[in-house]
Design a protein around this motif. Structure first.
Motif, PDB file in Angstrom:
ATOM      1  N   ILE A 271      77.288  64.712  16.981  1.00  0.00           N
ATOM      2  CA  ILE A 271      76.231  64.816  16.502  1.00  0.00           C
ATOM      3  C   ILE A 271      76.384  64.625  15.231  1.00  0.00           C
ATOM      4  N   LEU A 272      77.508  65.361  14.568  1.00  0.00           N
ATOM      5  CA  LEU A 272      78.226  64.935  12.803  1.00  0.00           C
ATOM      6  C   LEU A 272      78.128  63.291  12.746  1.00  0.00           C
ATOM      7  N   LEU A 273      78.620  62.264  13.522  1.00  0.00           N
ATOM      8  CA  LEU A 273      79.015  61.084  13.097  1.00  0.00           C
ATOM      9  C   LEU A 273      76.865  60.348  13.199  1.00  0.00           C
ATOM     10  N   ALA A 274      76.146  60.570  14.092  1.00  0.00           N
ATOM     11  CA  ALA A 274      74.479  60.439  13.901  1.00  0.00           C
ATOM     12  C   ALA A 274      74.004  60.966  13.284  1.00  0.00           C
ATOM     13  N   GLY A 275      74.501  62.146  12.009  1.00  0.00           N
ATOM     14  CA  GLY A 275      73.746  63.075  11.799  1.00  0.00           C
ATOM     15  C   GLY A 275      74.267  62.354  10.165  1.00  0.00           C
ATOM     16  N   THR A 276      75.447  62.418  10.629  1.00  0.00           N
ATOM     17  CA  THR A 276      75.847  62.886   8.463  1.00  0.00           C
ATOM     18  C   THR A 276      75.198  61.141   7.838  1.00  0.00           C
ATOM     19  N   ASP A 277      75.492  60.596   8.230  1.00  0.00           N
ATOM     20  CA  ASP A 277      76.217  58.506   6.900  1.00  0.00           C
ATOM     21  C   ASP A 277      74.598  58.420   7.489  1.00  0.00           C
ATOM     22  N   THR A 278      74.199  58.754   8.002  1.00  0.00           N
ATOM     23  CA  THR A 278      72.542  58.357   8.190  1.00  0.00           C
ATOM     24  C   THR A 278      71.636  58.570   7.625  1.00  0.00           C
ATOM     25  N   GLN A 279      71.431  59.978   7.311  1.00  0.00           N
ATOM     26  CA  GLN A 279      70.518  60.996   6.519  1.00  0.00           C
ATOM     27  C   GLN A 279      71.276  60.630   5.286  1.00  0.00           C
ATOM     28  N   SER A 280      72.247  60.835   4.500  1.00  0.00           N
ATOM     29  CA  SER A 280      72.789  60.329   3.823  1.00  0.00           C
ATOM     30  C   SER A 280      72.392  59.055   2.487  1.00  0.00           C
ATOM     31  N   VAL A 281      72.847  57.939   3.488  1.00  0.00           N
ATOM     32  CA  VAL A 281      72.327  56.809   3.265  1.00  0.00           C
ATOM     33  C   VAL A 281      70.497  56.231   3.088  1.00  0.00           C
ATOM     34  N   ALA A 282      69.927  56.842   3.678  1.00  0.00           N
ATOM     35  CA  ALA A 282      68.441  57.356   3.847  1.00  0.00           C
ATOM     36  C   ALA A 282      68.162  57.765   2.535  1.00  0.00           C
ATOM     37  N   THR A 283      68.418  58.296   2.480  1.00  0.00           N
ATOM     38  CA  THR A 283      68.284  59.296   0.631  1.00  0.00           C
ATOM     39  C   THR A 283      68.860  58.478  -0.446  1.00  0.00           C
ATOM     40  N   GLN A 284      69.590  58.005  -0.443  1.00  0.00           N
ATOM     41  CA  GLN A 284      70.275  56.947  -1.120  1.00  0.00           C
ATOM     42  C   GLN A 284      69.510  55.975  -1.813  1.00  0.00           C
ATOM     43  N   TRP A 285      69.212  55.655  -0.419  1.00  0.00           N
ATOM     44  CA  TRP A 285      68.077  54.246  -0.630  1.00  0.00           C
ATOM     45  C   TRP A 285      66.907  54.673  -0.604  1.00  0.00           C
ATOM     46  N   ALA A 286      66.461  56.003  -0.538  1.00  0.00           N
ATOM     47  CA  ALA A 286      65.351  55.921  -1.384  1.00  0.00           C
ATOM     48  C   ALA A 286      64.990  56.815  -2.983  1.00  0.00           C
ATOM     49  N   MET A 287      66.637  57.475  -3.429  1.00  0.00           N
ATOM     50  CA  MET A 287      66.801  57.772  -4.573  1.00  0.00           C
ATOM     51  C   MET A 287      66.948  56.416  -5.914  1.00  0.00           C
ATOM     52  N   ALA A 288      67.984  55.457  -4.957  1.00  0.00           N
ATOM     53  CA  ALA A 288      67.533  54.253  -5.910  1.00  0.00           C
ATOM     54  C   ALA A 288      66.582  53.396  -5.488  1.00  0.00           C
ATOM     55  N   GLU A 289      65.285  53.509  -4.466  1.00  0.00           N
ATOM     56  CA  GLU A 289      63.846  53.326  -5.231  1.00  0.00           C
ATOM     57  C   GLU A 289      62.847  53.422  -6.395  1.00  0.00           C
ATOM     58  N   LEU A 290      63.135  54.731  -5.939  1.00  0.00           N
ATOM     59  CA  LEU A 290      62.445  55.407  -7.045  1.00  0.00           C
ATOM     60  C   LEU A 290      63.074  55.323  -8.410  1.00  0.00           C
ATOM     61  N   ILE A 291      64.723  55.439  -8.375  1.00  0.00           N
ATOM     62  CA  ILE A 291      65.102  55.038  -9.952  1.00  0.00           C
ATOM     63  C   ILE A 291      64.769  53.932 -10.539  1.00  0.00           C
ATOM     64  N   ASN A 292      64.114  53.332  -9.465  1.00  0.00           N
ATOM     65  CA  ASN A 292      64.089  51.390  -9.707  1.00  0.00           C
ATOM     66  C   ASN A 292      62.673  51.543 -10.038  1.00  0.00           C
ATOM     67  N   ARG A 293      61.811  51.583 -10.222  1.00  0.00           N
ATOM     68  CA  ARG A 293      60.497  51.988  -9.625  1.00  0.00           C
ATOM     69  C   ARG A 293      59.724  53.328 -10.468  1.00  0.00           C
ATOM     70  N   PRO A 294      59.484  53.747 -12.175  1.00  0.00           N
ATOM     71  CA  PRO A 294      59.073  55.258 -12.438  1.00  0.00           C
ATOM     72  C   PRO A 294      57.639  55.246 -11.779  1.00  0.00           C
ATOM     73  N   ARG A 295      57.019  53.910 -11.927  1.00  0.00           N
ATOM     74  CA  ARG A 295      55.170  54.134 -11.608  1.00  0.00           C
ATOM     75  C   ARG A 295      55.588  55.329 -10.019  1.00  0.00           C
ATOM     76  N   VAL A 296      56.410  54.864  -9.491  1.00  0.00           N
ATOM     77  CA  VAL A 296      55.755  55.252  -7.995  1.00  0.00           C
ATOM     78  C   VAL A 296      57.016  57.024  -8.189  1.00  0.00           C
ATOM     79  N   PHE A 297      57.725  56.911  -9.068  1.00  0.00           N
ATOM     80  CA  PHE A 297      58.883  58.587  -9.414  1.00  0.00           C
ATOM     81  C   PHE A 297      57.423  58.947  -9.539  1.00  0.00           C
ATOM     82  N   ASN A 298      56.932  59.295 -11.018  1.00  0.00           N
ATOM     83  CA  ASN A 298      56.154  59.862 -11.849  1.00  0.00           C
ATOM     84  C   ASN A 298      54.868  60.038 -10.475  1.00  0.00           C
ATOM     85  N   LYS A 299      54.380  59.600  -9.839  1.00  0.00           N
ATOM     86  CA  LYS A 299      53.417  59.390  -9.203  1.00  0.00           C
ATOM     87  C   LYS A 299      53.815  61.004  -8.188  1.00  0.00           C
TER      88      LYS A 299
END
Length: 488
Positions: A271-299
């Motif tokens: 449970i720890l191995l499956a849930g820790t890294d996958t959620q963390s990595v996905a959330t990092q990708w989301a924030m990376a995309e939002l930072i690079n796309r001000p229009r999406v971030f502001n919306k």
């Protein structure tokens, strides 16, 4: 060999070879060979097979090969052979039409060095043990009533994250989101499963992050070592010993929480191995995309402000009324899936897409390729949350209403019996985390540069460069009432 031995050995050979040839001929008379139609395969080289075709970023490499050899292809990596599935139609055959034939998962080289071998829930073969553990997982730990009852854990851990980020912002310090988000997800999972935090300070959080990443990385290297056949299990490079050493850290007998049953300890580890890294990595990708796309971030921020207001934080109960937030999360999981490959093993001969698949064949369903297939998605390599929204009068509603794998164009959590049991929890944590990070902070990287969106090497789909950002406080949630709540 002495003369006497040779005297008896040669006649024996001269007798046995004709006998074997005769037996083989008789078998062909009794049971004529049936024509087998294996999946298409690229040209191979002796001994190494298709290893020479691999590049460092394996999900992209397999996607490129599939574009040339089709959505169902066979690869031979040294002594190991596997089938790769790369589009929704074929994935549906594997995960729905012939689901029971592919209900097990294969063991790779890393299993030889796993300290709980035979007790793993995630990689267990389909049978009574796996069904019992899946039922336990869904009815106890991850059932909807349990998730509702434990919402205070997610709120408290989220509060600690917000406090850390605000303090760093006030000091003008950068925040490593990889570290902070791993701390968040690991503590949520540990508290829900074992009623204790995995990390209480920065050093422990960093150690946890290195431990999880190390296990995943070493497991991948040993799995690739399957290409060496029996030699891969000799652990010539020492990866097996390193993996065992890291896993022993999870099995510390002096730990505050003592678990004496191997199966239960293995379950918690999975449970720890499956849930820790996958959620963390996905959330990092989301924030990376939002930072690079001000229009999406502001919306997204405008949606949060209009629904939640400017006097309180986003709550889980707000998410159903935030369709654009849901769309951002779903688009992140489509474009940057945390599990690029869904692993299956065929347990009986069957026919997929017109080709013959033999029992015990390993199957890799490329979620990466399926969710970036130009035949299923318009502009598949672009981050466009709006693709998950449709107009319904004045309101925008969520287009993808089912995330458990019934739409086989979209499989971030797999599908069917072996689909991810933690999908609902993962979505809850991601949605609330991203909502609050957008609501409370303005984000930038050093010198105003864009975030590096390149993917790192290997089987995983992690960011090549750690996401280190500076923040400016947009909405400070740490009022007196909220601070008391966090401390409690």
């Amino acid at each position: 060999m002495d003369t006497g031995t040779t005297f008896y050995f040669v006649p024996y050979i001269l007798c046995i070879i004709p006998s074997l040839l005769l037996l083989s001929f008789l078998k062909t008379l009794v049971k004529p060979p049936t024509a087998s139609r294996p999946p298409p395969s690229p040209p191979t080289l002796p001994i190494i097979g298709h290893v020479h075709l691999l590049t460092s970023i394996l999900p992209k490499c397999f996607q490129t090969l599939a574009s040339r050899y089709g959505p169902l292809m066979q690869l031979r990596l040294g002594s190991s052979t596997c089938i790769v599935v790369s589009n929704a139609a074929v994935a549906k055959e594997v995960m729905k039409t012939h689901e029971l034939a592919f209900a097990s998962r294969p063991e790779f080289g890393s299993s030889e060095h796993f300290i709980y071998k035979g007790s793993r829930f995630i990689m267990a073969e389909y049978g009574p043990y796996w069904r019992f553990m899946k039922k336990l997982c869904l009815t106890k730990l991850l059932a909807a009533p349990t998730l509702d009852r434990l919402i205070h854990i997610r709120e408290e851990e989220m509060g600690k994250l917000m406090d850390t980020l605000i303090q760093r912002s006030r000091k003008g310090e950068a925040s490593d989101l990889s570290k902070e988000l791993t701390t968040l997800t690991s503590n949520i999972i540990c508290r829900m499963a074992m009623s204790t935090r995995c990390s209480r300070n920065g050093n422990e959080a960093e150690e946890m992050m290195e431990l999880v990443k190390g296990v995943v990385e070493l497991g991948g290297k040993l799995s690739i070592g399957d290409a060496l056949g029996a030699l891969g299990r000799l652990d010539l490079l020492g990866y097996g010993k390193k993996l065992e050493a890291k896993l022993r850290k999870f099995d510390n007998p002096s730990a505050e929480l003592k678990l004496t049953r191997t199966d239960i300890k293995s379950f918690f580890l999975d449970i720890l191995l499956a849930g820790t890294d996958t959620q963390s990595v996905a959330t990092q990708w989301a924030m990376a995309e939002l930072i690079n796309r001000p229009r999406v971030f502001n919306k997204l921020r405008e949606e949060i402000d209009s629904i939640v207001g400017s006097t309180r934080l986003v709550k889980e109960s707000d998410v159903p009324n935030l369709p654009y937030l849901q769309a951002v999360v779903k688009e992140t999981l489509r474009l940057h899936t945390s599990a690029p490959f869904i692993l299956r093993q065929c347990i009986q001969d069957c026919k997929i897409d017109g080709y013959d698949i033999k029992a015990n064949t390993r199957v890799m369903i490329s979620a990466f390729a399926i969710m970036q297939d130009p035949n299923s998605w318009e502009d598949p390599s672009e981050f466009i949350p709006e693709r998950f929204l449709v107009n319904s009068g004045e309101n925008m509603v969520d287009h993808v209403t089912e995330i458990k794998g019934q739409d086989f164009r979209y499989v971030p959590f797999g599908s069917g019996r072996r689909g991810c049991p933690g999908a609902a929890l993962a979505m809850m944590v991601m949605q609330m985390t991203i909502g609050r990070l957008v609501q409370c902070f303005d984000w930038r990287v050093k010198d105003g540069e864009k975030v590096d969106l390149n993917v790192g090497p290997g089987f995983s789909a992690e960011m090549k460069t750690p996401l280190v950002c500076f923040t400016s406080i947009h909405f400070d949630p740490l009022g007196e009432v909220y601070a008391r709540h966090v401390e409690g």
